[in-house]
Design a protein around this motif. Structure first.
Motif, PDB file in Angstrom:
ATOM      1  N   VAL A  81       0.881  -1.163   0.000  1.00 27.23           N
ATOM      2  CA  VAL A  81       0.000   0.000   0.000  1.00 27.23           C
ATOM      3  C   VAL A  81       0.916   1.211   0.000  1.00 27.23           C
ATOM      4  CG1 VAL A  81      -1.849   1.228   1.186  1.00 27.23           C
ATOM      5  CG2 VAL A  81      -1.722  -1.263   1.340  1.00 27.23           C
ATOM      6  N   LEU A  82       0.949   1.912  -1.106  1.00 27.12           N
ATOM      7  CA  LEU A  82       1.832   3.071  -1.251  1.00 27.12           C
ATOM      8  C   LEU A  82       1.003   4.337  -1.063  1.00 27.12           C
ATOM      9  CD1 LEU A  82       4.672   4.107  -1.879  1.00 27.12           C
ATOM     10  CD2 LEU A  82       4.111   3.971  -4.310  1.00 27.12           C
ATOM     11  N   ILE A  83       1.419   5.158  -0.110  1.00 28.37           N
ATOM     12  CA  ILE A  83       0.603   6.290   0.336  1.00 28.37           C
ATOM     13  C   ILE A  83       1.393   7.586   0.199  1.00 28.37           C
ATOM     14  CG2 ILE A  83      -0.515   7.313   2.373  1.00 28.37           C
ATOM     15  CD1 ILE A  83      -0.717   4.325   3.414  1.00 28.37           C
ATOM     16  N   ARG A  84       0.761   8.596  -0.353  1.00 25.39           N
ATOM     17  CA  ARG A  84       1.345   9.936  -0.292  1.00 25.39           C
ATOM     18  C   ARG A  84       0.930  10.570   1.032  1.00 25.39           C
ATOM     19  NH1 ARG A  84       0.217  15.450  -3.833  1.00 25.39           N
ATOM     20  NH2 ARG A  84       2.029  16.586  -3.022  1.00 25.39           N
ATOM     21  N   HIS A  85       1.840  11.306   1.631  1.00 24.93           N
ATOM     22  CA  HIS A  85       1.553  11.979   2.903  1.00 24.93           C
ATOM     23  C   HIS A  85       0.342  12.912   2.775  1.00 24.93           C
ATOM     24  CE1 HIS A  85       3.073  15.825   1.377  1.00 24.93           C
ATOM     25  NE2 HIS A  85       4.067  15.135   0.832  1.00 24.93           N
ATOM     26  N   GLY A  86      -0.226  13.279   3.917  1.00 25.57           N
ATOM     27  CA  GLY A  86      -1.321  14.239   3.946  1.00 25.57           C
ATOM     28  C   GLY A  86      -0.863  15.649   3.566  1.00 25.57           C
ATOM     29  N   GLU A  87      -1.815  16.521   3.432  1.00 25.70           N
ATOM     30  CA  GLU A  87      -1.553  17.882   2.952  1.00 25.70           C
ATOM     31  C   GLU A  87      -0.714  18.692   3.944  1.00 25.70           C
ATOM     32  OE1 GLU A  87      -4.782  20.340   0.977  1.00 25.70           O
ATOM     33  OE2 GLU A  87      -4.417  21.531   2.787  1.00 25.70           O
ATOM     34  N   THR A  88       0.126  19.557   3.382  1.00 27.12           N
ATOM     35  CA  THR A  88       0.860  20.553   4.160  1.00 27.12           C
ATOM     36  C   THR A  88       0.454  21.936   3.678  1.00 27.12           C
ATOM     37  OG1 THR A  88       2.746  20.803   2.661  1.00 27.12           O
ATOM     38  CG2 THR A  88       2.835  18.960   4.220  1.00 27.12           C
ATOM     39  N   ALA A  89       0.824  22.942   4.446  1.00 22.82           N
ATOM     40  CA  ALA A  89       0.540  24.318   4.031  1.00 22.82           C
ATOM     41  C   ALA A  89       1.233  24.639   2.713  1.00 22.82           C
ATOM     42  CB  ALA A  89       0.984  25.293   5.123  1.00 22.82           C
ATOM     43  N   TRP A  90       2.404  24.070   2.505  1.00 26.49           N
ATOM     44  CA  TRP A  90       3.133  24.339   1.267  1.00 26.49           C
ATOM     45  C   TRP A  90       2.496  23.636   0.075  1.00 26.49           C
ATOM     46  CZ3 TRP A  90       9.158  24.871   1.778  1.00 26.49           C
ATOM     47  CH2 TRP A  90       9.438  25.891   2.675  1.00 26.49           C
ATOM     48  N   ASN A  91       1.908  22.460   0.280  1.00 22.92           N
ATOM     49  CA  ASN A  91       1.140  21.838  -0.796  1.00 22.92           C
ATOM     50  C   ASN A  91       0.020  22.757  -1.242  1.00 22.92           C
ATOM     51  OD1 ASN A  91       1.261  18.520   0.679  1.00 22.92           O
ATOM     52  ND2 ASN A  91       2.518  19.329  -0.962  1.00 22.92           N
ATOM     53  N   ALA A  92      -0.676  23.330  -0.263  1.00 26.11           N
ATOM     54  CA  ALA A  92      -1.860  24.144  -0.554  1.00 26.11           C
ATOM     55  C   ALA A  92      -1.502  25.387  -1.359  1.00 26.11           C
ATOM     56  CB  ALA A  92      -2.553  24.523   0.748  1.00 26.11           C
ATOM     57  N   GLU A  93      -0.301  25.925  -1.154  1.00 25.72           N
ATOM     58  CA  GLU A  93       0.071  27.150  -1.867  1.00 25.72           C
ATOM     59  C   GLU A  93       1.036  26.904  -3.024  1.00 25.72           C
ATOM     60  OE1 GLU A  93       1.768  29.870   0.912  1.00 25.72           O
ATOM     61  OE2 GLU A  93       3.606  28.717   1.197  1.00 25.72           O
ATOM     62  N   ARG A  94       1.277  25.618  -3.346  1.00 27.81           N
ATOM     63  CA  ARG A  94       2.165  25.234  -4.452  1.00 27.81           C
ATOM     64  C   ARG A  94       3.583  25.779  -4.252  1.00 27.81           C
ATOM     65  NH1 ARG A  94       0.773  23.002  -8.942  1.00 27.81           N
ATOM     66  NH2 ARG A  94       2.129  24.264 -10.273  1.00 27.81           N
ATOM     67  N   ARG A  95       4.099  25.553  -3.050  1.00 29.50           N
ATOM     68  CA  ARG A  95       5.483  25.885  -2.736  1.00 29.50           C
ATOM     69  C   ARG A  95       6.267  24.577  -2.703  1.00 29.50           C
ATOM     70  NH1 ARG A  95       7.718  30.448  -0.863  1.00 29.50           N
ATOM     71  NH2 ARG A  95       5.673  31.331  -0.340  1.00 29.50           N
ATOM     72  N   LEU A  96       7.381  24.540  -3.406  1.00 28.89           N
ATOM     73  CA  LEU A  96       8.116  23.294  -3.594  1.00 28.89           C
ATOM     74  C   LEU A  96       8.846  22.902  -2.308  1.00 28.89           C
ATOM     75  CD1 LEU A  96       8.546  21.332  -5.970  1.00 28.89           C
ATOM     76  CD2 LEU A  96      10.681  22.519  -6.449  1.00 28.89           C
ATOM     77  N   GLN A  97       8.554  21.695  -1.823  1.00 29.97           N
ATOM     78  CA  GLN A  97       9.114  21.261  -0.552  1.00 29.97           C
ATOM     79  C   GLN A  97      10.423  20.497  -0.714  1.00 29.97           C
ATOM     80  OE1 GLN A  97       5.377  20.365   2.263  1.00 29.97           O
ATOM     81  NE2 GLN A  97       5.188  19.415   0.251  1.00 29.97           N
ATOM     82  N   GLY A  98      10.436  19.483  -1.583  1.00 35.85           N
ATOM     83  CA  GLY A  98      11.635  18.680  -1.714  1.00 35.85           C
ATOM     84  C   GLY A  98      12.039  18.075  -0.385  1.00 35.85           C
ATOM     85  N   HIS A  99      13.282  18.327   0.038  1.00 37.00           N
ATOM     86  CA  HIS A  99      13.780  17.782   1.298  1.00 37.00           C
ATOM     87  C   HIS A  99      13.545  18.712   2.486  1.00 37.00           C
ATOM     88  CE1 HIS A  99      16.723  14.476  -0.283  1.00 37.00           C
ATOM     89  NE2 HIS A  99      15.550  14.444  -0.876  1.00 37.00           N
ATOM     90  N   ILE A 100      12.915  19.854   2.280  1.00 35.06           N
ATOM     91  CA  ILE A 100      12.594  20.721   3.410  1.00 35.06           C
ATOM     92  C   ILE A 100      11.523  20.036   4.257  1.00 35.06           C
ATOM     93  CG2 ILE A 100      11.690  22.965   4.125  1.00 35.06           C
ATOM     94  CD1 ILE A 100      12.929  24.182   1.653  1.00 35.06           C
ATOM     95  N   ASP A 101      11.722  20.043   5.564  1.00 32.55           N
ATOM     96  CA  ASP A 101      10.912  19.220   6.466  1.00 32.55           C
ATOM     97  C   ASP A 101       9.694  19.996   6.967  1.00 32.55           C
ATOM     98  OD1 ASP A 101      10.238  16.956   7.827  1.00 32.55           O
ATOM     99  OD2 ASP A 101      11.773  17.149   9.384  1.00 32.55           O
ATOM    100  N   ILE A 102       8.577  19.848   6.259  1.00 34.76           N
ATOM    101  CA  ILE A 102       7.350  20.572   6.563  1.00 34.76           C
ATOM    102  C   ILE A 102       6.339  19.614   7.186  1.00 34.76           C
ATOM    103  CG2 ILE A 102       5.501  22.009   5.599  1.00 34.76           C
ATOM    104  CD1 ILE A 102       8.306  23.225   5.403  1.00 34.76           C
ATOM    105  N   ALA A 103       5.680  20.068   8.253  1.00 31.69           N
ATOM    106  CA  ALA A 103       4.685  19.231   8.941  1.00 31.69           C
ATOM    107  C   ALA A 103       3.339  19.280   8.224  1.00 31.69           C
ATOM    108  CB  ALA A 103       4.523  19.712  10.384  1.00 31.69           C
ATOM    109  N   LEU A 104       2.470  18.340   8.575  1.00 29.41           N
ATOM    110  CA  LEU A 104       1.094  18.372   8.082  1.00 29.41           C
ATOM    111  C   LEU A 104       0.375  19.610   8.608  1.00 29.41           C
ATOM    112  CD1 LEU A 104      -0.045  14.668   8.681  1.00 29.41           C
ATOM    113  CD2 LEU A 104       0.896  15.659   6.578  1.00 29.41           C
ATOM    114  N   ASN A 105      -0.529  20.145   7.794  1.00 30.34           N
ATOM    115  CA  ASN A 105      -1.428  21.181   8.299  1.00 30.34           C
ATOM    116  C   ASN A 105      -2.677  20.506   8.880  1.00 30.34           C
ATOM    117  OD1 ASN A 105      -2.931  20.459   6.052  1.00 30.34           O
ATOM    118  ND2 ASN A 105      -2.640  22.377   4.948  1.00 30.34           N
TER     119      ASN A 105
END
Length: 215
Positions: free
Chosen positions: A7-31
């Motif tokens: 079962v391959l799962i993409r993580h839940g949404e982050t604030a950066w996902n919502a605003e289309r800011r590229l995360q890459g290896h930057i460690d952002i928590a779930l919103n």
């Protein structure tokens, strides 16, 4: 031939996902929405037998995996090889900012030049080809560690894209024509070192609860 279920799962949404800011290896928590999605995902998988849960070590994936682990008594294992692609100097920027600051590199990225490298930032960037090899090798490695069993891997959008391409034979150079959704359930099997896609993009569990207006 022992077949491993994944079962391959993409993580839940982050604030950066919502605003289309590229995360890459930057460690952002779930919103807050990502936390809701992770809880809904955990409920959807509660009845399944899962022998191991493995997550990228970035907290957005780890938090999602911990929700799935919940009361199972299963320890979440972490693997940095399941991280998102490293985008170097693109990380932390909005897509519009990348296009403005790095027009040539942005154009190569959008044209799917799979060997192009972004400018370095806090970290050195990976080409898409390098990232694909890392991601697929990590998935197959975990499958080999649990032959004939069922495992959940919680990773990132790019990792899911690589798995889809590996399982379907879709060339790396072609545009992505399929959605990669936060907290989605995507099922694969692995036998003889080969990924096979079973189902993709399950998100029925994320629909908001419907309340009767008279209740």
């Amino acid at each position: 031939m022992l077949e491993t279920n994944i079962v391959l799962i993409r993580h839940g949404e982050t604030a950066w996902n919502a605003e289309r800011r590229l995360q890459g290896h930057i460690d952002i928590a779930l919103n807050a929405e990502g936390q809701r999605q992770a809880a809904a995902l955990a409920a959807a998988l509660a009845g399944e037998d899962i022998d191991a849960i493995v997550a990228s070590d970035l907290q957005r994936a780890l938090q999602t995996a911990q929700a799935v682990a919940g009361a199972r008594g299963v320890q979440v294992q972490t693997d940095p090889a399941l991280r998102e692609r490293c985008y170097g100097g693109f990380e932390g920027l909005l897509y519009a900012e990348i296009a403005e600051r790095f027009p040539l590199e942005f154009a190569r990225w959008q044209a799917r030049d799979i060997d192009a490298l972004m400018p370095s930032g806090a970290r050195s960037a990976e080409s898409f080809r390098q990232f694909y090899v890392r991601s697929v090798d990590a998935i197959l490695g975990w499958a080999a560690a649990y032959p004939g069993q069922s495992i959940a891997l919680v990773a990132h959008g790019g990792v899911l894209e690589c798995a889809y391409r590996a399982a379907t034979g879709l060339p790396l150079e072609t545009p992505r024509h399929f959605a990669v959704l936060n907290a989605s359930i995507n099922r694969f099997t692995v036998a003889n070192g080969k990924l096979r896609l079973v189902s993709w993009g399950g998100v029925a569990h994320l629909a908001p609860r419907v309340h009767d207006e008279l209740a």
